[in-house]
Design an enzyme around this catalytic site. Structure first.
Site, PDB file in Angstrom:
ATOM      1  N   LYS A  83      45.734 -25.468 -15.412  1.00 58.76           N
ATOM      2  CA  LYS A  83      45.147 -24.152 -15.096  1.00 58.76           C
ATOM      3  C   LYS A  83      44.665 -24.242 -13.639  1.00 58.76           C
ATOM      4  CE  LYS A  83      45.613 -21.544 -19.196  1.00 58.76           C
ATOM      5  NZ  LYS A  83      45.939 -22.400 -20.111  1.00 58.76           N
ATOM      6  N   GLU A 105      40.603 -12.859 -17.138  1.00 62.25           N
ATOM      7  CA  GLU A 105      40.429 -12.623 -18.459  1.00 62.25           C
ATOM      8  C   GLU A 105      41.073 -13.787 -19.208  1.00 62.25           C
ATOM      9  OE1 GLU A 105      44.118 -13.511 -18.443  1.00 62.25           O
ATOM     10  OE2 GLU A 105      43.718 -11.984 -17.297  1.00 62.25           O
ATOM     11  N   SER A 372      50.508 -30.834 -20.257  1.00 56.58           N
ATOM     12  CA  SER A 372      49.702 -29.711 -19.764  1.00 56.58           C
ATOM     13  C   SER A 372      48.388 -29.876 -20.000  1.00 56.58           C
ATOM     14  CB  SER A 372      50.214 -28.411 -20.189  1.00 56.58           C
ATOM     15  OG  SER A 372      50.080 -28.283 -21.628  1.00 56.58           O
TER      16      SER A 372
HETATM   17  C1  LIG Z   1      46.985 -22.155 -21.068  1.00 60.41           C
HETATM   18  C2  LIG Z   1      47.686 -23.304 -21.440  1.00 60.41           C
HETATM   19  C3  LIG Z   1      49.218 -23.213 -21.712  1.00 60.41           C
HETATM   20  C4  LIG Z   1      50.252 -22.103 -21.849  1.00 60.41           C
HETATM   21  O1  LIG Z   1      49.857 -21.241 -20.717  1.00 60.41           O
HETATM   22  P1  LIG Z   1      51.252 -21.259 -19.651  1.00 60.41           P
HETATM   23  O2  LIG Z   1      51.149 -20.339 -18.751  1.00 60.41           O
HETATM   24  O3  LIG Z   1      52.425 -20.797 -20.577  1.00 60.41           O
HETATM   25  O4  LIG Z   1      51.686 -22.555 -19.027  1.00 60.41           O
HETATM   26  C5  LIG Z   1      49.586 -24.595 -22.103  1.00 60.41           C
HETATM   27  N1  LIG Z   1      48.915 -25.618 -22.132  1.00 60.41           N
HETATM   28  C6  LIG Z   1      47.462 -25.891 -22.072  1.00 60.41           C
HETATM   29  C7  LIG Z   1      47.042 -27.039 -21.993  1.00 60.41           C
HETATM   30  C8  LIG Z   1      47.045 -24.453 -21.582  1.00 60.41           C
HETATM   31  O5  LIG Z   1      45.588 -24.869 -21.492  1.00 60.41           O
END
Ligand SMILES: *Cc1c(COP(=O)(O)O)cnc(C)c1O
Length: 389
Positions: A83, A105, A372
């Protein structure tokens, strides 16, 4: 047409926001291509964020699945997920535009944290809107956001969850666009947000492409990412969309089952519609009312799929799929025990899909999972699932 991805995207907003969106679009087109902006952003990515993140060959998972599995380690980015890429980019852009304040948000709190971090790095005030239900559920992240000096504003409208917080933030923005930037957290919302967020997140795919060329001497056979709004997926996929031999998989939260009320599989259960200013694939009931999902991965609960990922799935370029809760928790266990990595529940969806679909990947194939985020934030949920209260 700008801001359109096939039949998705657009800018369906009230007149009061049009001016701010056009100002933002023009500022992005003006500042982003300049060396000055790129150098400052690259410097922050490197020295504050810790980029480039590594590409890691997961040997044990590779044996289990029966192909070569790599992990793009966004969990190692400062803050513990992808993020920050977007938050740093937009904070810097807002600063260049002469704004003094960010509003945003958050649901799980992850985006609220990255926005507060980026605001502090760049020197802006920040206010985070959060549904009252989410404030209750995510108490420790609320503490982190406050410690970072951000104001947390509870949202009581609607059901007190993410979709309501987005609506309230858009309403607030309409009253203060002169000095305030809305830091959109994923590839959603009216044009130009999906384009801006995807551009900042595509640092993931650019690095990944160079790293796999270096390590394997060729492109991967598949890239797999989890998602909701689609920012980590689109960020990882973008440099591969025109490489027709690279298969792309987008994994949504299946919940307990597809017919359970916690399923977030919008490509199986949803329909195109308009939400928060853009046309996209949306979870909705038979009357077209938004249906909030309740998967245990809080970050996968936005009811819409951003315009770009909606189009990529609709056109067949990306394969939409989902993983069910029991396989997701099993993936957390396997990743922890085999590779020594505790993944975020969101990330575990992508891992679960690969673990459960080994037959789709041949022995010498190279598969990259966009890892992610890390699982510290989900520890309680994970422990409760395995060992009870
Ligand atoms: C917020 C989040 C996501 C999902 O958000 P996308 O905008 O679809 O990428 C996926 N993995 C993690 C670790 C997150 O914090």
């Amino acid at each position: 047409m700008k801001g359109r991805f096939g039949k998705f995207g657009g800018r369906y907003v009230s007149e009061v926001l049009m001016h701010a969106l056009i100002e933002l679009e023009e500022a992005f087109e003006k500042f982003y291509p300049t060396d000055d902006f790129r150098q400052e952003l690259d410097g922050l990515f490197r020295d504050y964020g810790g980029r480039p993140t590594p590409l890691y060959r997961a040997k044990k998972i590779s044996e289990l699945v029966g192909c070569k599995v790599y992990l793009k380690r966004e969990d190692l980015l400062c803050g513990g997920s992808h993020k920050l890429n977007n938050s740093l980019g937009q904070a810097l852009l807002a600063k260049r535009m002469g704004k003094t304040r960010l509003i945003t948000e958050t649901a799980a709190g992850q985006h609220g944290i990255s926005a507060a971090m980026a605001a502090n790095v760049v020197g802006l005030d920040v206010e985070v809107f959060m549904g009252v239900k989410d404030i209750e559920r995510q108490a420790s992240n609320v503490k982190r956001i406050k410690l970072l000096g951000a104001k947390v504003t509870p949202v009581e409208t609607g059901m007190g969850v993410l979709k309501d917080a987005v609506s309230d933030t858009l309403r607030e923005w309409a009253t203060c666009t002169r000095d305030t930037h809305y830091l959109m957290g994923s590839t959603v919302g009216p044009h130009p947000f999906p384009e801006i967020v995807a551009t900042f997140q595509s640092v993931i795919g650019k690095e990944l492409k160079a790293q796999i060329m270096e390590m394997e001497g060729r492109l991967p056979d598949a890239v797999v990412a989890c998602g909701s709004g689609g920012s980590n997926a689109v960020g990882a996929f973008r440099p591969f969309v025109s490489e027709r031999d690279v298969r792309l998989y987008f994994v949504e939260g299946g919940g307990e089952r597809l017919d359970a009320d916690n399923s977030a599989a919008a490509f199986s259960l949803g329909k195109p519609g308009v939400l928060h200013g853009a046309a996209m694939q949306i979870m909705q009931d038979e009357h077209g009312q938004i249906k909030p999902s309740k998967t245990r991965a809080a970050g996968l609960n936005y009811p819409g799929r951003g315009p770009e990922i909606s189009h990529l799935c609709d056109s067949g370029r990306v394969k939409p799929c989902h993983a069910f809760d029991k396989d997701v928790f099993e993936a957390v266990r396997v990743m922890s025990e085999k590779e020594g990595l505790i993944p975020a529940l969101e990330t575990a969806h992508a891992i679960a899909y690969v673990l459960n679909n080994g037959k789709e990947f041949e022995r010498d194939e190279v598969v990259v999972i966009n890892y992610s985020g890390r699982g510290d934030k989900d520890l309680e949920t994970i422990v409760r699932y395995f060992y009870g209260d």
